[in-house]
Design a protein around this motif. Structure first.
Motif, PDB file in Angstrom:
ATOM      1  N   ASN A  63      39.019  36.532  36.859  1.00  0.00           N
ATOM      2  CA  ASN A  63      39.274  36.465  38.301  1.00  0.00           C
ATOM      3  C   ASN A  63      38.026  36.784  39.116  1.00  0.00           C
ATOM      4  OD1 ASN A  63      41.969  35.724  38.154  1.00  0.00           O
ATOM      5  ND2 ASN A  63      42.681  37.830  38.030  1.00  0.00           N
ATOM      6  N   TRP A 351      39.232  25.178  42.175  1.00  0.00           N
ATOM      7  CA  TRP A 351      40.634  25.060  42.572  1.00  0.00           C
ATOM      8  C   TRP A 351      41.560  25.080  41.359  1.00  0.00           C
ATOM      9  CZ3 TRP A 351      41.989  26.409  47.092  1.00  0.00           C
ATOM     10  CH2 TRP A 351      41.203  26.109  48.212  1.00  0.00           C
ATOM     11  N   ILE A 352      41.135  24.458  40.257  1.00  0.00           N
ATOM     12  CA  ILE A 352      41.959  24.480  39.036  1.00  0.00           C
ATOM     13  C   ILE A 352      42.073  25.906  38.507  1.00  0.00           C
ATOM     14  CG2 ILE A 352      42.046  23.732  36.630  1.00  0.00           C
ATOM     15  CD1 ILE A 352      40.805  21.103  37.503  1.00  0.00           C
ATOM     16  N   SER A 353      40.950  26.619  38.452  1.00  0.00           N
ATOM     17  CA  SER A 353      40.980  28.008  37.997  1.00  0.00           C
ATOM     18  C   SER A 353      41.788  28.881  38.945  1.00  0.00           C
ATOM     19  CB  SER A 353      39.541  28.532  37.881  1.00  0.00           C
ATOM     20  OG  SER A 353      39.525  29.890  37.529  1.00  0.00           O
ATOM     21  N   PHE A 354      41.669  28.610  40.234  1.00  0.00           N
ATOM     22  CA  PHE A 354      42.423  29.382  41.226  1.00  0.00           C
ATOM     23  C   PHE A 354      43.928  29.156  41.052  1.00  0.00           C
ATOM     24  CE2 PHE A 354      44.182  30.034  45.507  1.00  0.00           C
ATOM     25  CZ  PHE A 354      43.670  31.287  45.787  1.00  0.00           C
ATOM     26  N   TYR A 355      44.310  27.925  40.724  1.00  0.00           N
ATOM     27  CA  TYR A 355      45.733  27.617  40.527  1.00  0.00           C
ATOM     28  C   TYR A 355      46.269  28.257  39.246  1.00  0.00           C
ATOM     29  CZ  TYR A 355      49.917  24.839  39.573  1.00  0.00           C
ATOM     30  OH  TYR A 355      51.194  24.446  39.275  1.00  0.00           O
ATOM     31  N   ASN A 356      45.464  28.225  38.184  1.00  0.00           N
ATOM     32  CA  ASN A 356      45.912  28.769  36.905  1.00  0.00           C
ATOM     33  C   ASN A 356      45.976  30.289  36.894  1.00  0.00           C
ATOM     34  OD1 ASN A 356      46.164  26.198  35.808  1.00  0.00           O
ATOM     35  ND2 ASN A 356      44.058  26.174  35.045  1.00  0.00           N
ATOM     36  N   HIS A 357      45.126  30.941  37.681  1.00  0.00           N
ATOM     37  CA  HIS A 357      45.066  32.412  37.689  1.00  0.00           C
ATOM     38  C   HIS A 357      45.194  32.922  39.126  1.00  0.00           C
ATOM     39  CE1 HIS A 357      43.659  31.955  33.572  1.00  0.00           C
ATOM     40  NE2 HIS A 357      42.730  31.140  34.018  1.00  0.00           N
ATOM     41  N   PHE A 358      46.261  32.519  39.796  1.00  0.00           N
ATOM     42  CA  PHE A 358      46.403  32.888  41.208  1.00  0.00           C
ATOM     43  C   PHE A 358      46.774  34.355  41.347  1.00  0.00           C
ATOM     44  CE2 PHE A 358      49.102  33.563  44.926  1.00  0.00           C
ATOM     45  CZ  PHE A 358      48.210  33.214  45.925  1.00  0.00           C
ATOM     46  N   LEU A 363      42.233  35.342  46.196  1.00  0.00           N
ATOM     47  CA  LEU A 363      42.184  34.666  47.493  1.00  0.00           C
ATOM     48  C   LEU A 363      41.331  35.449  48.482  1.00  0.00           C
ATOM     49  CD1 LEU A 363      43.343  32.265  49.109  1.00  0.00           C
ATOM     50  CD2 LEU A 363      45.209  33.756  49.816  1.00  0.00           C
TER      51      LEU A 363
END
Length: 419
Positions: A63, A351-358, A363
């Motif tokens: 993260n 964005w893909i990493s942000f979606y997978n590890h939200f 944020l």
């Protein structure tokens, strides 16, 4: 007597059970993770002394993208291992609870994947031998020194050649050579003298029969009359005439393209924004048909395509704009296109990493980083007149020619982390 003895025995049993429960809770609190506050599974102790579950440490690493303690933010080096002493003590003192926690971990395939990815990433970073590290450091030093030399040379070369650019010469001081250069930069003109100022003389003396060429030529002459100097046509013309703005654009469209486009719409609508929209939504042939860039020349469908790309894939607009530059430049647009493509790939990966590890914290970290970059850019844009022009040129050419290399390695590292 029997009833009293039985009651006393029950109370003693309850007290013993209660004390054992309290002792178990105390032990569980003693061996709890400093992140999730549950019994630590695969306890990993960092150099700062904090111990946490290995899974919690792995999630924090992906993260934050930093090798730091989740509690005190102290950086650590190498590949931290499981603290076997603490793990053995937990297994002896709390066998039932640790078995339950380990079963929960093994039941989650995603958690096991994160742990495997974490060990792979840190082992890759720490397994380089001394010889390999020295070789990498030597090559990196050579590359950085060469890059600095090239940037300084380009800054000096272009700064020394700025004095010959027509954008810095009033039209009253032009000589025959300057007029010929001006005509040649139009791309279609074959003449070397500016001998006419109206359509009749263009058709009669220069044999300009193409109405598109005639309108473009007359429009260029009108611009000379209005401004007294030649308006920028090439990339270097624009950079010489607007150095601070060029520096802002080359960093802004790279680091925060959406905010940069919003800024152009608010403050440079007629001067830059409409030109950018039309260049990215029209073909080269369409641009030659109109010498003046008006909002009415942009259809509703073209506006829709532009706004869609500006929101979803803003760097693709930079690629479309640079593609139109190949008719006048070749070397520099290649670097612009490469940089835009690589930064668009980095954004997609983010964005893909942000979606997978939200997580809410990720944020917060994202917006904090974005705001810091934005403030730094605006502060530099305000202070750039106080900075020596040579330093501005070094920043400009670094962003133009060194950014693709930096972006390439950043994309490569993100792909390795995903593996």
């Amino acid at each position: 007597m029997d009833i009293a003895g039985s009651s006393s025995s029950t109370n003693q049993g309850w007290e013993i059970t209660h004390r054992k429960s309290e002792a178990s809770n105390d032990l569980e609190a003693e061996f709890s993770c400093s992140v999730c506050f549950q019994l630590a599974v695969q306890p990993t102790t960092l150099t700062c002394g904090h111990t946490s579950c290995r899974l919690c440490l792995a999630k924090w690493y992906f993260n934050s993208n930093k090798k730091e303690c989740p509690m005190c933010r102290q950086m650590y080096e190498g590949h931290p291992k499981v603290n076997t002493q603490i793990r053995n003590m937990i297994q002896k003192l709390l066998p039932g609870k640790i078995e339950e926690r380990e079963n929960e971990l093994e039941a989650e395939a995603e958690d096991l994947r994160i742990l495997k990815k974490f060990d792979k990433a840190l082992s890759r970073a720490s397994n380089g031998g001394p010889g390999q590290t020295d070789l990498n450091s030597f090559c990196s030093g050579i590359f950085i020194a060469f890059g600095i030399f090239v940037v300084i040379y380009l800054a000096w070369f272009w700064q020394s050649s700025d004095s010959n650019l027509l954008v810095l010469k009033p039209v009253q001081t032009w000589k025959a050579k300057d007029v010929a250069t001006w005509l040649q930069e139009m791309g279609w003109a074959n003449g070397n003298l500016l001998i006419s100022l109206n359509g009749d003389s263009l058709r009669r003396l220069l044999n300009v029969s193409d109405p598109t060429h005639e309108r473009a030529f007359l429009f260029a002459i009108d611009m000379l009359k209005d401004h007294g100097v030649k308006m920028p046509i090439t990339l270097w013309d624009y950079k010489a005439l607007y150095p601070g703005r060029s520096l802002f654009l080359v960093y802004g469209m790279k680091d925060f393209p959406r905010t940069c486009l919003l800024y152009l719409w608010m403050y440079f609508y007629d001067e830059m924004f409409i030109s950018f929209v039309k260049t990215t939504t029209h073909s080269s042939e369409d641009l030659l048909l109109t010498s003046n860039l008006q909002t009415t020349d942009i259809s509703g469908w073209q506006w829709f395509n532009f706004l869609t790309l500006a929101v979803l894939l803003p760097e693709s607009l930079v690629v479309l704009f640079a593609w139109q530059m190949f008719s006048q430049h070749y070397f520099s647009p290649m670097f612009v296109v490469a940089t835009a493509v690589l930064y668009q790939l980095m954004e997609i990966q983010t964005w893909i990493s942000f979606y997978n590890h939200f997580e809410m914290r990720s944020l917060y970290v994202f917006f904090k980083s974005w705001l810091r970059q934005l403030i730094s850019a605006f502060i530099f844009m305000i202070l750039w007149p106080l900075v020596p022009s040579l330093l501005c040129d070094i920043f400009f050419y670094s962003a133009l020619y060194v950014s693709p290399v930096q972006a390439f390695f950043a994309v490569l590292n993100k792909f390795r982390q995903q593996d």
